[in-house]
Design a protein around this motif. Structure first.
Motif: not given
Length: 488
Positions: A368-385
């Motif tokens: 659950i902690a990993y999923v939270i970390g992934h949802a915070l930054g690694p998942s949404p931010i790269p495409a935005l960048l």
């Protein structure tokens, strides 16, 4: 009062047109991506049984275990392979049809396979499912790149981050909805699984009906189509006021700065020194896919699929509101650091689970902690960048590179992870921990903050990093351009 109105115009606001365009684009495209990631997980055994029964009805023999497993692996792997193909189509389609036009065209790759998958059982053809998985993969490959590009070009600079992560929000919601519909008493049963697969066409049909009523990207209209009047009308609808001259001037400034470069192909992108560091940042698509692949597999490993899916969806909602408050860089650092910690603790928990009775609970917490970390930054931010750090002429090719890295990495994780798990056992997640550590160090040392900056201002940051005096080596204009402070 006039000063207050002017301040509001400089900041930009979320108008009804902008909000609806965002929701329709994200629901009609990004939601499908998430839905198709998870839709085949729950009915997997039922679908393999259908494969076997279909083969028996044709030949009078059942498929042996290894060929059946191989056939199912091909079915699953067609999705990321299609995603890779879709990424290669991004540049040609967005340049020919525009951002909105590419999304509308992309619905072909959703509606057609939805019909095929829905009819596959009646037609007694598992080949339709395999072909359809390739087609919905192409749809996902296109949408995962075009939607962030479209929304990033519609949004004013102060809302670009929030709107830029909305696609990831709908991806996570799509995953969660597929998991809910995939419950056995809903659609994951003998009669319901074709409907479960065919529902992916519903968001596409709605987008096909509604998106034509919303504006095309003003930047595409002005810079690539050279239609300033259409660009002004689009901006006026999106911003909710008539005075958009400052924003038009900023877009025109970007156009002037890029005229000498013209269209930048993928090959030219790799050759240009002025885009060197931007291209390395695109490489974040690899760790993003590695972490996404990890997140997709560990919930299955620890039998906590829905408990993991709920926080993923909740945190995706949170990221929409905090990305403009905390910035892109901090969310990436925080997200990958959480993922790194979760991998390390999970490794210890798996190694000790046979000797310490409560270690399985630690494993679930780590998931659950990993999923939270992934949802915070690694998942949404790269495409935005990618949207933010490239200008108009190079953005489509940059998305092609980023999308290809993402989907190939996703495919590699699916292909290699079972062998890593078999070879390393409980220590298999150390591989992901190392990737997260290296990515965190790279972000800390290299990736700048892009919050509340125009595309030109962001490019000026990378101009200094690349040690060149202009956006493109062929052009000298940007040296004479003052910093841009107008709205986007």
């Amino acid at each position: 009062m006039e000063q207050q109105d002017q301040s509001m115009k400089e900041e930009g606001r979320l108008t009804l047109v902008l909000a609806l365009a965002t929701l329709i684009a994200a629901f009609g495209s990004s939601f499908q991506y998430g839905y198709n990631v998870a839709a085949v997980n729950s009915p997997a055994l039922l679908m393999q049984q259908f494969y076997n029964e279909t083969y028996y009805s044709r030949t009078g023999e059942f498929i042996e275990d290894f060929p059946l497993t191989l056939l199912w692996s091909v079915t699953v792997s067609m999705f990321p392979f299609g995603g890779f193909i879709g990424s290669l189509l991004v540049g040609p389609l967005v340049n020919k049809f525009g951002r909105k036009g590419a999304l509308l065209f992309n619905n072909i790759f959703s509606i057609v396979p939805a019909i095929l998958m829905g009819c596959s059982k009646v037609a007694k053809s598992f080949e339709l499912i395999i072909i359809s998985r390739l087609l919905v993969g192409i749809c996902a490959g296109l949408s995962s790149n075009v939607v962030p590009m479209y929304l990033g070009e519609l949004a004013p600079k102060n809302l670009r981050g929030a709107l830029g992560v909305v696609p990831q929000l709908f991806i996570t919601v799509g995953i969660l909805v597929a998991q809910i519909f995939g419950l056995r008493n809903l659609l994951a049963n003998v009669d319901g699984w074709p409907i479960l697969l065919g529902l992916t066409g519903v968001p596409a049909a709605l987008q096909l009906l509604l998106l034509p009523f919303f504006p095309e990207s003003p930047r595409y209209l002005l810079i690539q189509k050279k239609d300033e009047e259409a660009a002004k009308k689009a901006l006026q609808r999106l911003r909710g006021w008539d005075s958009v001259d400052r924003e038009v001037a900023e877009i025109r400034q970007e156009d002037e700065a890029e005229k000498a470069a013209g269209f930048i192909s993928v090959l030219k992108l790799f050759r240009m020194r002025s885009l060197r560091w931007q291209l390395l940042v695109v490489g974040l698509g690899g760790p993003r896919a590695e972490s996404q692949g990890w997140a997709a597999r560990v919930p299955h490993h620890s039998h906590s699929r829905l408990p993991a899916g709920c926080p993923r969806a909740c945190l995706a909602h949170v990221s929409v509101f905090v990305v403009e408050l905390l910035g892109r860089r901090l969310l990436l650092l925080l997200g990958f650091s959480i993922c790194l910690t979760a991998c390390c603790v999970l490794t210890a928990a798996l190694a000790l689970q046979d000797t310490v009775s409560w270690m399985p609970y630690v494993s679930i917490v780590c998931v659950i902690a990993y999923v939270i970390g992934h949802a915070l930054g690694p998942s949404p931010i790269p495409a935005l960048l990618i949207t933010e750090i490239f200008l108009q002429s190079s953005r489509p090719s940059a998305f092609m590179v980023g999308g290809s890295v993402h989907w190939l990495s996703n495919f590699a994780v699916g292909l290699i992870f079972p062998f890593i798990q078999e070879g390393l056992g409980p220590y298999s997640f150390i591989v992901f921990a190392v990737i997260c550590l290296l990515t965190t160090i790279y972000i800390f040392l290299i990736v700048p903050e892009t919050k509340a900056k125009t595309f030109i201002e962001i490019n000026q940051i990378f101009t200094k990093m690349n040690k060149v005096s202009e956006v493109h080596p062929e052009k000298e204009e940007l040296k004479e351009l003052p910093p841009v402070t107008s709205e986007q």
